[in-house]
Design a protein around this motif. Structure first.
Motif, PDB file in Angstrom:
ATOM      1  N   PRO A  77      34.376  47.920  81.775  1.00 57.10           N
ATOM      2  CA  PRO A  77      33.078  47.488  82.321  1.00 57.10           C
ATOM      3  C   PRO A  77      32.411  48.556  83.177  1.00 57.10           C
ATOM      4  O   PRO A  77      31.196  48.773  83.090  1.00 57.10           O
ATOM      5  N   GLU A  78      33.211  49.248  83.993  1.00 59.42           N
ATOM      6  CA  GLU A  78      32.655  50.294  84.846  1.00 59.42           C
ATOM      7  C   GLU A  78      32.241  51.519  84.026  1.00 59.42           C
ATOM      8  O   GLU A  78      31.226  52.168  84.322  1.00 59.42           O
ATOM      9  N   ALA A  79      33.018  51.841  82.994  1.00 63.46           N
ATOM     10  CA  ALA A  79      32.698  52.997  82.151  1.00 63.46           C
ATOM     11  C   ALA A  79      31.405  52.768  81.378  1.00 63.46           C
ATOM     12  O   ALA A  79      30.559  53.669  81.265  1.00 63.46           O
ATOM     13  N   VAL A  80      31.227  51.551  80.843  1.00 64.69           N
ATOM     14  CA  VAL A  80      29.991  51.229  80.117  1.00 64.69           C
ATOM     15  C   VAL A  80      28.798  51.261  81.074  1.00 64.69           C
ATOM     16  O   VAL A  80      27.727  51.783  80.735  1.00 64.69           O
ATOM     17  N   ALA A  81      28.973  50.729  82.278  1.00 64.66           N
ATOM     18  CA  ALA A  81      27.897  50.765  83.269  1.00 64.66           C
ATOM     19  C   ALA A  81      27.526  52.203  83.607  1.00 64.66           C
ATOM     20  O   ALA A  81      26.343  52.517  83.804  1.00 64.66           O
ATOM     21  N   ALA A  82      28.512  53.088  83.650  1.00 67.42           N
ATOM     22  CA  ALA A  82      28.245  54.500  83.954  1.00 67.42           C
ATOM     23  C   ALA A  82      27.415  55.153  82.859  1.00 67.42           C
ATOM     24  O   ALA A  82      26.581  56.019  83.137  1.00 67.42           O
ATOM     25  N   VAL A  83      27.619  54.739  81.596  1.00 68.33           N
ATOM     26  CA  VAL A  83      26.772  55.247  80.501  1.00 68.33           C
ATOM     27  C   VAL A  83      25.341  54.760  80.696  1.00 68.33           C
ATOM     28  O   VAL A  83      24.383  55.527  80.570  1.00 68.33           O
ATOM     29  N   ARG A  84      25.173  53.488  81.008  1.00 70.99           N
ATOM     30  CA  ARG A  84      23.833  52.929  81.206  1.00 70.99           C
ATOM     31  C   ARG A  84      23.111  53.639  82.354  1.00 70.99           C
ATOM     32  O   ARG A  84      21.884  53.817  82.325  1.00 70.99           O
ATOM     33  N   GLU A  85      23.859  53.991  83.383  1.00 67.00           N
ATOM     34  CA  GLU A  85      23.259  54.600  84.574  1.00 67.00           C
ATOM     35  C   GLU A  85      23.167  56.119  84.463  1.00 67.00           C
ATOM     36  O   GLU A  85      22.821  56.796  85.436  1.00 67.00           O
ATOM     37  N   ASN A  86      23.525  56.650  83.291  1.00 69.04           N
ATOM     38  CA  ASN A  86      23.452  58.096  83.044  1.00 69.04           C
ATOM     39  C   ASN A  86      24.366  58.876  83.981  1.00 69.04           C
ATOM     40  O   ASN A  86      24.092  60.031  84.320  1.00 69.04           O
ATOM     41  N   ARG A  87      25.462  58.257  84.413  1.00 72.49           N
ATOM     42  CA  ARG A  87      26.453  58.980  85.214  1.00 72.49           C
ATOM     43  C   ARG A  87      27.512  59.619  84.326  1.00 72.49           C
ATOM     44  O   ARG A  87      28.206  60.538  84.754  1.00 72.49           O
ATOM     45  N   VAL A  88      27.695  59.097  83.116  1.00 76.54           N
ATOM     46  CA  VAL A  88      28.564  59.718  82.132  1.00 76.54           C
ATOM     47  C   VAL A  88      27.868  59.697  80.776  1.00 76.54           C
ATOM     48  O   VAL A  88      26.957  58.899  80.542  1.00 76.54           O
ATOM     49  N   ASP A  89      28.279  60.595  79.895  1.00 75.23           N
ATOM     50  CA  ASP A  89      27.700  60.670  78.553  1.00 75.23           C
ATOM     51  C   ASP A  89      28.515  59.895  77.530  1.00 75.23           C
ATOM     52  O   ASP A  89      27.982  59.421  76.532  1.00 75.23           O
TER      53      ASP A  89
END
Length: 337
Positions: free
Chosen positions: A158-170
């Motif tokens: 859940p946190e990894a997917v949120a990071a993609v949405r927030e452009n914190r990870v690719d």
């Protein structure tokens, strides 16, 4: 250089960009303003957006002020010490995700045309991938694309997917449980590009000499009266679902997400557990580490699916495309969802 590929940039990018950038005749929106709107929407404050974008707080405020002057309407409103988006701001922020991703993809394609292969990929993955998939990916990239820098963040799906949405990870490496009605992954990844990489079998961990270990595959219903070692409430949902399908509610007497602790408890005869093969592979690297443990598959060969999750269009960026290609080669996967 084969210049015939250049026209692909325009039809790929413009359909996604133009409707959002030019929703009204004569409206002039710039990429910096849209990136600012996206950051404020995702991070919840001008200060946080400024930090994420590497700008000062007054610079972001000025971008938003100029944007409001062009629109003729406010995009944010003060609420206490913070801000919230107006209806106009929410419209722009929603479209900004598509626009900025498309622009980044266009920049990536142009860089590739110019022969600029350097870049970076920000990766997030769940803990058991940290000792298996991620090191192998980094090793492959170091050989095939040494000019591409990679950063890594360990995070649950859940946190990894949120990071993609927030452009914190690719790139997020996640997992889901097929058929699990309570699995949050399908909903959390909706609207993003997710690629099935491989399956990861769920295995039963039994004390040495346990009667069920006498068979090559174990019926889950035969363990209905055992003490179970389960993960945290958020992580044990799949176990509860499988046990429910087998006609019982597991008696979870011990709770830990530490794989080594689970194996230690089972080895001591405290209870039984179910763990992914990927997690077990890293924990059982030393064959003599847990001599009191026996591993068996279920009769149904339960498993989870491992995914790569990116923003839609992100795979057109050369650095990310290279990482995805290496992941696909490593896992034998690559079907997009």
């Amino acid at each position: 250089m084969d210049m015939t590929v250049i026209p692909t940039v325009i039809p790929t990018v413009l359909p996604a960009v133009l409707p959002a950038v030019l929703p009204m005749t004569g409206l002039d929106l710039d990429a910096h303003s849209l990136r600012a709107m996206r950051a404020v929407s995702e991070l919840g404050s001008i200060t946080a957006a400024a930090t994420a974008m590497g700008y000062s707080q007054p610079a972001i405020s000025q971008l938003l002020k100029r944007l409001e002057q062009r629109l003729g309407m406010p995009v944010v409103e003060r609420v206490g010490r913070g801000v919230r988006l107006t209806e106009a701001g929410r419209v722009l922020a929603r479209h900004a995700v598509t626009v900025t991703t498309a622009l980044d993809a266009a920049a990536g394609e142009l860089a590739e045309l110019q022969g600029l292969r350097a870049g970076r990929v920000r990766v997030a993955a769940f803990p058991s991938a940290s000792a298996t998939l991620v090191p192998q990916l980094l090793a492959r990239m170091a050989v095939s694309n040494p000019e591409i820098g990679i950063t890594y963040l360990e995070a649950e799906p859940p946190e990894a997917v949120a990071a993609v949405r927030e452009n914190r990870v690719d790139l997020a490496i996640t997992f889901s449980y097929p058929g699990d009605r309570d699995d949050p992954h399908p909903g959390s990844a909706q609207g993003l590009r997710h690629i099935a990489l491989c399956t990861d079998e769920m295995l039963l961990v039994l004390p040495n000499g346990h009667p069920a270990a006498a068979t090559k595959q174990v019926e889950l219903a035969g363990l209905a009266h055992e003490n179970w070692i389960g993960g945290c409430p958020r992580c044990r949902g799949h176990l509860l679902q499988l046990c429910d399908q087998s006609g019982f509610v597991p008696r979870i007497s011990y709770e830990t997400d530490n794989v080594a602790a689970v194996l230690g408890l089972v080895s001591a005869g405290i209870g039984v557990a179910m763990l992914p093969q990927m997690a077990l592979g890293s924990a059982l690297a030393s064959a003599s580490a847990y001599p009191g443990v026996e591993i068996r598959p279920t009769v149904a060969r339960e498993h989870r699916t491992v995914h790569a999750v990116t923003a839609v269009g992100g795979e057109r960026m050369p650095a990310l495309a290279a990482a995805l290609a290496q992941l696909a080669a490593l896992t034998g996967g690559g079907s997009a969802g």
